[in-house]
Design an enzyme around this catalytic site. Sequence first.
Site: not given
Ligand code: ATP
Length: 300
Positions: A20, A147
Amino acid sequence: MTISLANMSGGHFTLTAPAKINLFLHVTGRRDDGYHLLQSVVVFADAGDKVSFTRHDSLFIDIEGYFASHVGDLRENLVYRAAQALAQEYKHEATGKLVLEKNLPVASGMGGGSSDAATTLKGLVKLWGLPDERDRLYKLAATLGADVPACLVRRPVWMEGAGEKMMRMPDMPDMHLVLVTPPVATPTPEVFKRFAKRAAGRYSAPIQFIGRRKTMHEWIADLKLYRNDLTDAAIEVSPDIRTALAAIAATPNCHIARLSGSGATCFGIYESAAAAQAAVNKLRIEHPRWWVKAAGLFKE
Ligand code: ATP
């Protein structure tokens, strides 16, 4: 040669969980409960995780791929949580062998976890043969994360409010993006905390919904008028973001270099695939520790 009956009956398939990207992100206010009000156009890139689904008589989840070791406890994983939530909602036994191929950097602002959750819901609806009940699925998605509903759409959306107002964008021309993630933790709550302190009650004026823009050129011209309001706060948390934005901006033919979400992922927009690929090559040589990838818009 073995022909798997599961394959033939739709009992085994793989779906992409696209990354995203916020093409811009304006913070337009703050609710009494502390949630910030946002306006953003979110697009999905044809770079992402993959989730494969196979019929199995109990729930079995495995994680592989380059970033598999960065994902925490399996029971906290959004793939597991989405499967459990769907089973509970539809009173269906939680079954299936699910393999998550974790290709996106974790906690990087590309919504990998949210996209994995949405993809799990989508895949299990198919695997379990559940009825296609859009509203029910979107409501369930929202309980897994702000999201996750947008990640169910997987097409460009206009988002407003605290993430709950969503509208599909008219068709967009393909975009040539370069995604760049420096390996730094940029926790979203920390970025918003710093933002709130910096903004001290001053927010961006709301803009009108962006309608149809035919060409990439028109899009770029429009997007140049907007920004990501969290940029300075994210740089305060992770100064490497400043370096990443400058490095992207310095690649030839880069029209826009911007932060996505609360970071640390930044992106560049180019008018041709060749320009985007040249930028990838340059950035990988200059910054071998960064995750750098060329991407177009995700198509089903
Ligand atoms: P956003 O942009 O929605 O804030 P992000 O890209 O910063 O998300 P993600 O990679 O979605 O972050 O990970 C956020 C948290 O979710 C991490 O601390 C991770 O441990 C947890 N998590 C749970 N499930 C997953 C998954 N399938 N993939 C990645 N992280 C995950």
